[in-house]
Design an enzyme around this catalytic site. Structure first.
Site, mmCIF file in Angstrom:
data_model
loop_
_atom_site.group_PDB
_atom_site.id
_atom_site.type_symbol
_atom_site.label_atom_id
_atom_site.label_comp_id
_atom_site.label_asym_id
_atom_site.label_seq_id
_atom_site.Cartn_x
_atom_site.Cartn_y
_atom_site.Cartn_z
ATOM 1 N N CYS A 183 5.013 -18.887 10.149
ATOM 2 C CA CYS A 183 7.079 -18.629 10.122
ATOM 3 C C CYS A 183 7.549 -19.535 9.949
ATOM 4 O O CYS A 183 7.697 -20.236 9.136
ATOM 5 C CB CYS A 183 7.308 -17.240 11.683
ATOM 6 S SG CYS A 183 8.737 -16.884 11.488
ATOM 7 N N ASP A 197 -0.534 -13.503 14.102
ATOM 8 C CA ASP A 197 -1.123 -12.269 16.038
ATOM 9 C C ASP A 197 -0.804 -10.989 15.716
ATOM 10 O O ASP A 197 -0.053 -10.434 17.356
ATOM 11 C CB ASP A 197 -0.173 -13.485 16.867
ATOM 12 C CG ASP A 197 1.281 -13.515 16.256
ATOM 13 O OD1 ASP A 197 1.276 -14.265 15.245
ATOM 14 O OD2 ASP A 197 1.927 -13.204 17.254
ATOM 15 N N HIS A 217 2.773 -13.132 10.544
ATOM 16 C CA HIS A 217 2.632 -13.498 12.175
ATOM 17 C C HIS A 217 1.056 -12.541 11.965
ATOM 18 O O HIS A 217 0.929 -11.502 12.224
ATOM 19 C CB HIS A 217 3.411 -12.321 12.843
ATOM 20 C CG HIS A 217 4.497 -13.195 13.571
ATOM 21 N ND1 HIS A 217 4.285 -13.994 14.581
ATOM 22 C CD2 HIS A 217 6.417 -13.016 13.058
ATOM 23 C CE1 HIS A 217 5.981 -15.211 14.596
ATOM 24 N NE2 HIS A 217 6.902 -14.364 13.565
#
Length: 359
Positions: free
Chosen positions: A247, A333, A331
Protein backbone atom coordinates in the site's frame (compact mmCIF):
# COMPACT_ATOMS: atom_id res chain seq x y z
CA UNK A 1 -32.27 11.03 19.38
CA UNK A 2 -29.97 14.02 18.85
CA UNK A 3 -29.67 15.30 15.31
CA UNK A 4 -26.36 15.76 13.52
CA UNK A 5 -25.52 17.13 10.07
CA UNK A 6 -22.88 16.25 7.51
CA UNK A 7 -21.78 19.20 5.38
CA UNK A 8 -19.65 18.77 2.25
CA UNK A 9 -17.38 21.50 0.95
CA UNK A 10 -19.56 21.86 -2.16
CA UNK A 11 -22.42 22.95 0.12
CA UNK A 12 -24.36 19.67 0.15
CA UNK A 13 -25.99 19.00 3.54
CA UNK A 14 -27.22 15.69 4.96
CA UNK A 15 -29.23 15.63 8.19
CA UNK A 16 -29.27 12.48 10.30
CA UNK A 17 -29.09 11.03 13.79
CA UNK A 18 -26.07 11.41 16.03
CA UNK A 19 -24.28 8.48 17.63
CA UNK A 20 -20.78 8.00 18.96
CA UNK A 21 -18.88 10.93 20.47
CA UNK A 22 -20.59 14.30 20.85
CA UNK A 23 -17.98 16.42 19.07
CA UNK A 24 -17.63 18.32 15.78
CA UNK A 25 -14.96 17.19 13.32
CA UNK A 26 -13.62 18.03 9.87
CA UNK A 27 -11.82 15.66 7.50
CA UNK A 28 -11.68 14.21 4.02
CA UNK A 29 -14.84 12.21 3.25
CA UNK A 30 -14.34 8.80 1.63
CA UNK A 31 -16.40 5.64 1.17
CA UNK A 32 -15.78 1.94 1.80
CA UNK A 33 -17.71 -0.69 -0.18
CA UNK A 34 -17.17 -3.64 2.18
CA UNK A 35 -20.22 -5.52 3.49
CA UNK A 36 -18.54 -6.44 6.81
CA UNK A 37 -15.27 -5.67 8.55
CA UNK A 38 -16.26 -2.28 9.92
CA UNK A 39 -14.14 -2.73 13.07
CA UNK A 40 -11.00 -3.45 11.06
CA UNK A 41 -11.73 -0.50 8.78
CA UNK A 42 -12.37 2.01 11.57
CA UNK A 43 -9.17 0.95 13.34
CA UNK A 44 -7.07 0.97 10.14
CA UNK A 45 -4.65 3.90 10.44
CA UNK A 46 -4.82 4.43 6.68
CA UNK A 47 -8.10 6.26 7.44
CA UNK A 48 -6.27 8.82 9.57
CA UNK A 49 -7.99 12.20 9.25
CA UNK A 50 -10.84 10.85 7.12
CA UNK A 51 -14.61 10.65 7.62
CA UNK A 52 -15.46 7.08 6.68
CA UNK A 53 -18.72 6.31 4.87
CA UNK A 54 -19.91 2.70 4.73
CA UNK A 55 -21.96 1.93 1.63
CA UNK A 56 -23.43 -1.27 3.11
CA UNK A 57 -26.78 -0.25 4.66
CA UNK A 58 -26.47 -1.85 8.13
CA UNK A 59 -23.35 -1.40 10.24
CA UNK A 60 -22.68 -2.52 13.81
CA UNK A 61 -24.84 -5.66 13.91
CA UNK A 62 -22.11 -7.90 15.37
CA UNK A 63 -20.61 -5.30 17.69
CA UNK A 64 -16.96 -4.77 18.58
CA UNK A 65 -14.66 -7.54 19.81
CA UNK A 66 -11.12 -7.78 21.15
CA UNK A 67 -9.68 -9.70 18.20
CA UNK A 68 -10.41 -7.53 15.15
CA UNK A 69 -8.48 -4.35 16.00
CA UNK A 70 -5.99 -3.19 13.38
CA UNK A 71 -4.72 -0.56 15.81
CA UNK A 72 -5.56 0.19 19.43
CA UNK A 73 -6.21 3.91 18.94
CA UNK A 74 -8.19 4.58 15.74
CA UNK A 75 -7.62 7.98 14.15
CA UNK A 76 -10.37 8.27 11.55
CA UNK A 77 -12.34 11.48 12.08
CA UNK A 78 -15.90 10.19 11.83
CA UNK A 79 -18.23 7.40 10.69
CA UNK A 80 -21.21 7.70 8.32
CA UNK A 81 -23.82 4.91 7.99
CA UNK A 82 -27.32 4.47 6.66
CA UNK A 83 -28.43 2.45 9.68
CA UNK A 84 -26.55 1.85 12.92
CA UNK A 85 -27.41 -1.40 14.70
CA UNK A 86 -28.35 -0.45 18.26
CA UNK A 87 -28.10 -4.06 19.40
CA UNK A 88 -25.16 -6.31 18.61
CA UNK A 89 -25.46 -10.09 18.32
CA UNK A 90 -22.26 -12.12 18.26
CA UNK A 91 -20.58 -14.46 20.73
CA UNK A 92 -17.39 -12.34 20.60
CA UNK A 93 -19.19 -9.02 21.09
CA UNK A 94 -17.86 -6.81 23.89
CA UNK A 95 -19.57 -3.49 23.14
CA UNK A 96 -21.79 -1.82 20.57
CA UNK A 97 -20.47 0.37 17.77
CA UNK A 98 -21.98 3.39 19.53
CA UNK A 99 -20.18 2.56 22.79
CA UNK A 100 -16.93 1.99 20.93
CA UNK A 101 -17.06 5.31 19.08
CA UNK A 102 -17.88 7.14 22.30
CA UNK A 103 -14.88 5.52 24.00
CA UNK A 104 -12.58 6.43 21.10
CA UNK A 105 -13.99 9.98 20.77
CA UNK A 106 -15.21 9.49 17.19
CA UNK A 107 -18.58 10.96 16.12
CA UNK A 108 -21.00 9.10 13.88
CA UNK A 109 -24.08 9.95 11.85
CA UNK A 110 -26.82 7.55 10.74
CA UNK A 111 -30.08 7.80 8.85
CA UNK A 112 -28.71 9.58 5.79
CA UNK A 113 -28.81 8.45 2.16
CA UNK A 114 -25.34 6.92 1.89
CA UNK A 115 -26.02 5.88 -1.71
CA UNK A 116 -26.61 9.52 -2.71
CA UNK A 117 -23.52 10.57 -0.75
CA UNK A 118 -21.39 7.93 -2.45
CA UNK A 119 -22.60 9.05 -5.88
CA UNK A 120 -21.50 12.61 -5.07
CA UNK A 121 -18.04 11.40 -4.06
CA UNK A 122 -17.76 9.22 -7.17
CA UNK A 123 -18.76 12.13 -9.42
CA UNK A 124 -16.84 14.97 -7.80
CA UNK A 125 -14.09 13.12 -5.94
CA UNK A 126 -13.17 13.03 -2.28
CA UNK A 127 -13.55 16.39 -0.56
CA UNK A 128 -13.50 18.07 2.82
CA UNK A 129 -16.51 17.53 5.05
CA UNK A 130 -17.73 18.44 8.53
CA UNK A 131 -19.80 16.52 11.05
CA UNK A 132 -21.49 19.07 13.29
CA UNK A 133 -24.63 19.72 15.31
CA UNK A 134 -27.83 21.27 14.02
CA UNK A 135 -28.20 24.98 14.68
CA UNK A 136 -25.23 26.74 13.10
CA UNK A 137 -25.68 28.82 9.96
CA UNK A 138 -24.98 26.60 6.95
CA UNK A 139 -23.25 29.45 5.13
CA UNK A 140 -20.94 29.91 8.12
CA UNK A 141 -20.20 26.18 8.34
CA UNK A 142 -19.49 25.95 4.59
CA UNK A 143 -17.23 29.03 4.64
CA UNK A 144 -15.25 27.59 7.55
CA UNK A 145 -15.02 24.22 5.83
CA UNK A 146 -13.75 25.68 2.56
CA UNK A 147 -11.10 27.61 4.47
CA UNK A 148 -9.90 24.52 6.35
CA UNK A 149 -6.47 23.15 5.46
CA UNK A 150 -6.26 19.44 6.21
CA UNK A 151 -3.09 18.17 7.94
CA UNK A 152 -0.29 16.66 5.85
CA UNK A 153 1.57 14.89 8.67
CA UNK A 154 -0.70 11.83 8.70
CA UNK A 155 2.11 9.29 8.80
CA UNK A 156 3.92 11.13 11.58
CA UNK A 157 0.71 11.05 13.63
CA UNK A 158 0.21 7.28 13.39
CA UNK A 159 3.70 5.76 13.17
CA UNK A 160 5.22 4.23 16.28
CA UNK A 161 7.50 6.62 18.15
CA UNK A 162 9.92 3.92 19.31
CA UNK A 163 11.07 0.58 17.96
CA UNK A 164 9.66 -2.61 19.46
CA UNK A 165 10.14 -6.34 18.87
CA UNK A 166 7.73 -9.11 17.90
CA UNK A 167 10.04 -12.06 18.58
CA UNK A 168 10.18 -15.17 16.43
CA UNK A 169 12.60 -17.98 15.65
CA UNK A 170 12.73 -17.51 11.88
CA UNK A 171 14.06 -14.89 9.50
CA UNK A 172 14.74 -11.40 10.84
CA UNK A 173 12.51 -8.67 9.35
CA UNK A 174 12.52 -4.93 9.96
CA UNK A 175 8.97 -3.65 9.54
CA UNK A 176 8.85 0.10 8.86
CA UNK A 177 5.66 1.54 10.36
CA UNK A 178 3.96 4.13 8.16
CA UNK A 179 0.58 3.36 9.80
CA UNK A 180 0.90 -0.36 10.37
CA UNK A 181 -2.07 -2.73 10.36
CA UNK A 182 -1.66 -5.42 13.00
CA UNK A 183 -2.66 -8.04 10.44
CA UNK A 184 0.64 -7.51 8.59
CA UNK A 185 2.51 -8.22 11.80
CA UNK A 186 0.33 -11.29 12.39
CA UNK A 187 1.11 -12.68 8.92
CA UNK A 188 4.85 -12.34 9.56
CA UNK A 189 4.51 -13.89 13.02
CA UNK A 190 2.56 -16.84 11.56
CA UNK A 191 5.65 -17.49 9.44
CA UNK A 192 7.88 -17.38 12.57
CA UNK A 193 9.63 -14.16 11.53
CA UNK A 194 11.65 -12.32 14.15
CA UNK A 195 10.23 -8.82 13.60
CA UNK A 196 11.45 -5.42 14.73
CA UNK A 197 8.93 -2.62 14.11
CA UNK A 198 10.60 0.76 13.59
CA UNK A 199 9.34 4.35 13.11
CA UNK A 200 8.82 5.78 9.63
CA UNK A 201 11.78 8.13 10.14
CA UNK A 202 14.32 5.33 10.70
CA UNK A 203 17.38 5.70 8.45
CA UNK A 204 18.92 3.09 6.19
CA UNK A 205 21.99 2.96 8.42
CA UNK A 206 19.88 2.25 11.49
CA UNK A 207 18.01 -0.52 9.67
CA UNK A 208 21.16 -2.15 8.31
CA UNK A 209 22.71 -2.00 11.80
CA UNK A 210 19.96 -4.42 12.92
CA UNK A 211 21.29 -6.91 10.33
CA UNK A 212 17.86 -8.03 9.07
CA UNK A 213 17.17 -10.60 6.37
CA UNK A 214 14.58 -8.30 4.81
CA UNK A 215 12.65 -5.05 5.12
CA UNK A 216 8.89 -4.66 4.89
CA UNK A 217 7.33 -1.26 4.17
CA UNK A 218 3.87 -1.04 5.74
CA UNK A 219 0.64 0.61 4.71
CA UNK A 220 -0.19 4.12 5.89
CA UNK A 221 -2.34 7.22 5.35
CA UNK A 222 -2.05 10.30 3.20
CA UNK A 223 0.22 11.40 0.39
CA UNK A 224 3.51 9.52 -0.14
CA UNK A 225 5.16 12.81 -1.13
CA UNK A 226 4.83 13.95 2.51
CA UNK A 227 7.64 11.62 3.69
CA UNK A 228 10.61 12.25 1.34
CA UNK A 229 13.04 10.95 3.98
CA UNK A 230 11.56 7.48 3.47
CA UNK A 231 12.77 7.51 -0.14
CA UNK A 232 16.37 7.96 1.01
CA UNK A 233 15.93 5.07 3.45
CA UNK A 234 14.60 2.77 0.72
CA UNK A 235 17.42 3.67 -1.68
CA UNK A 236 19.91 3.03 1.13
CA UNK A 237 18.74 -0.53 1.85
CA UNK A 238 17.72 -1.59 -1.67
CA UNK A 239 20.10 -4.12 -3.16
CA UNK A 240 21.58 -4.91 0.25
CA UNK A 241 18.53 -6.82 1.55
CA UNK A 242 15.15 -7.85 0.07
CA UNK A 243 12.23 -5.38 0.24
CA UNK A 244 8.47 -5.95 0.25
CA UNK A 245 6.12 -2.93 0.22
CA UNK A 246 2.38 -2.87 0.88
CA UNK A 247 0.00 0.00 0.00
CA UNK A 248 1.84 3.16 1.16
CA UNK A 249 4.99 1.04 1.17
CA UNK A 250 4.30 0.18 -2.48
CA UNK A 251 3.99 3.83 -3.45
CA UNK A 252 7.16 4.81 -1.58
CA UNK A 253 9.12 1.91 -3.08
CA UNK A 254 8.05 2.94 -6.58
CA UNK A 255 8.87 6.61 -5.94
CA UNK A 256 12.30 5.72 -4.55
CA UNK A 257 12.96 4.06 -7.90
CA UNK A 258 11.93 7.04 -10.00
CA UNK A 259 8.19 6.48 -10.43
CA UNK A 260 5.54 9.13 -9.80
CA UNK A 261 2.25 8.95 -7.93
CA UNK A 262 -1.05 10.76 -8.35
CA UNK A 263 -4.17 11.38 -6.28
CA UNK A 264 -7.10 9.26 -7.43
CA UNK A 265 -10.57 10.76 -7.83
CA UNK A 266 -12.14 8.67 -5.06
CA UNK A 267 -9.62 5.89 -4.46
CA UNK A 268 -10.05 2.19 -3.79
CA UNK A 269 -11.56 1.36 -0.40
CA UNK A 270 -13.17 -2.02 0.13
CA UNK A 271 -12.37 -5.69 -0.32
CA UNK A 272 -13.95 -6.60 -3.63
CA UNK A 273 -11.27 -5.22 -5.96
CA UNK A 274 -10.26 -7.70 -8.67
CA UNK A 275 -6.54 -7.64 -9.44
CA UNK A 276 -4.88 -9.48 -12.33
CA UNK A 277 -1.36 -10.87 -12.18
CA UNK A 278 -0.08 -9.92 -15.62
CA UNK A 279 2.37 -12.81 -16.10
CA UNK A 280 -0.12 -15.60 -15.38
CA UNK A 281 -3.57 -14.04 -15.80
CA UNK A 282 -4.44 -15.10 -12.26
CA UNK A 283 -7.15 -12.93 -10.70
CA UNK A 284 -7.31 -12.29 -6.95
CA UNK A 285 -10.02 -10.44 -5.08
CA UNK A 286 -8.25 -8.02 -2.80
CA UNK A 287 -8.67 -5.71 0.15
CA UNK A 288 -7.69 -2.11 -0.62
CA UNK A 289 -7.58 1.26 1.12
CA UNK A 290 -5.75 4.00 -0.74
CA UNK A 291 -6.35 7.38 -2.34
CA UNK A 292 -3.08 7.60 -4.28
CA UNK A 293 -1.64 5.32 -6.96
CA UNK A 294 1.56 4.78 -8.92
CA UNK A 295 1.51 6.34 -12.39
CA UNK A 296 1.84 3.80 -15.19
CA UNK A 297 3.08 6.42 -17.68
CA UNK A 298 6.07 7.48 -15.59
CA UNK A 299 7.34 4.04 -14.59
CA UNK A 300 11.11 3.65 -15.08
CA UNK A 301 12.55 0.78 -17.13
CA UNK A 302 13.92 -1.11 -14.12
CA UNK A 303 10.45 -1.52 -12.56
CA UNK A 304 8.13 -4.16 -14.02
CA UNK A 305 4.35 -3.90 -13.56
CA UNK A 306 3.29 -7.25 -12.08
CA UNK A 307 -0.38 -6.59 -11.20
CA UNK A 308 -3.17 -4.30 -12.38
CA UNK A 309 -6.71 -3.52 -11.24
CA UNK A 310 -9.15 -5.07 -13.68
CA UNK A 311 -11.65 -2.19 -13.79
CA UNK A 312 -9.50 0.95 -14.04
CA UNK A 313 -6.16 -0.65 -15.03
CA UNK A 314 -4.32 1.16 -12.22
CA UNK A 315 -0.93 -0.23 -11.17
CA UNK A 316 -1.37 -2.76 -8.35
CA UNK A 317 2.09 -4.26 -8.15
CA UNK A 318 5.68 -3.73 -9.29
CA UNK A 319 8.92 -5.68 -9.10
CA UNK A 320 12.50 -4.50 -9.51
CA UNK A 321 14.02 -5.95 -12.65
CA UNK A 322 17.49 -6.51 -11.16
CA UNK A 323 17.18 -6.51 -7.36
CA UNK A 324 15.20 -8.56 -4.79
CA UNK A 325 12.41 -6.06 -4.19
CA UNK A 326 8.69 -5.91 -4.98
CA UNK A 327 5.52 -4.23 -3.79
CA UNK A 328 1.74 -4.36 -4.12
CA UNK A 329 -0.91 -1.66 -3.75
CA UNK A 330 -3.45 -3.96 -2.11
CA UNK A 331 -3.46 -5.77 1.25
CA UNK A 332 -2.40 -9.43 1.07
CA UNK A 333 -3.01 -9.51 4.84
CA UNK A 334 -6.72 -8.81 4.16
CA UNK A 335 -8.34 -7.86 7.50
CA UNK A 336 -11.00 -7.33 6.40
CA UNK A 337 -11.40 -9.16 3.14
CA UNK A 338 -10.34 -12.20 1.13
CA UNK A 339 -7.04 -14.00 1.66
CA UNK A 340 -6.46 -14.70 -2.05
CA UNK A 341 -3.12 -12.89 -2.04
CA UNK A 342 -1.63 -14.10 1.26
CA UNK A 343 0.85 -16.17 -0.77
CA UNK A 344 2.83 -12.95 -1.30
CA UNK A 345 4.13 -13.23 2.27
CA UNK A 346 5.45 -16.69 1.36
CA UNK A 347 7.12 -15.23 -1.74
CA UNK A 348 8.81 -12.64 0.49
CA UNK A 349 10.04 -15.41 2.81
CA UNK A 350 11.41 -17.35 -0.16
CA UNK A 351 13.08 -14.21 -1.52
CA UNK A 352 14.84 -13.63 1.80
CA UNK A 353 15.97 -17.26 2.04
CA UNK A 354 17.41 -17.28 -1.49
CA UNK A 355 19.16 -13.94 -0.95
CA UNK A 356 20.59 -15.12 2.38
CA UNK A 357 21.98 -18.32 0.86
CA UNK A 358 23.55 -16.49 -2.07
CA UNK A 359 25.22 -13.90 0.15
Amino acid sequence: MTKRILVLEDGTVFEGKAFGADIDVTGEIVFNTGMTGYQESITDQSYNGQILTFTYPLVGNYGINRDDYESIIPTCKGVVVFEEARRASNWRNQMTLDEFLKAKKIPGISGIDTRALTKIIRKHGTMRATLTHVGDSMDHVTDQLQATVLPTDNIKQVSTKTSYPAPGVGLSVVLVDFGLKHSILRELSKRNCNVTVVPYSTTAEEILHLNPDGVMLSNGPGNPEDVPQALDMIRGVQGKIPIFGICMGHQLFAMANGAKTYKMKFGHRGFNHAVREIATGRVDFTSQNHGYAVSREDLPEHLIITHEEINDKSVEGVRHRYQPAFSVQYHPDAAPGPHDASYLFDEFIEMMEVFKQSN
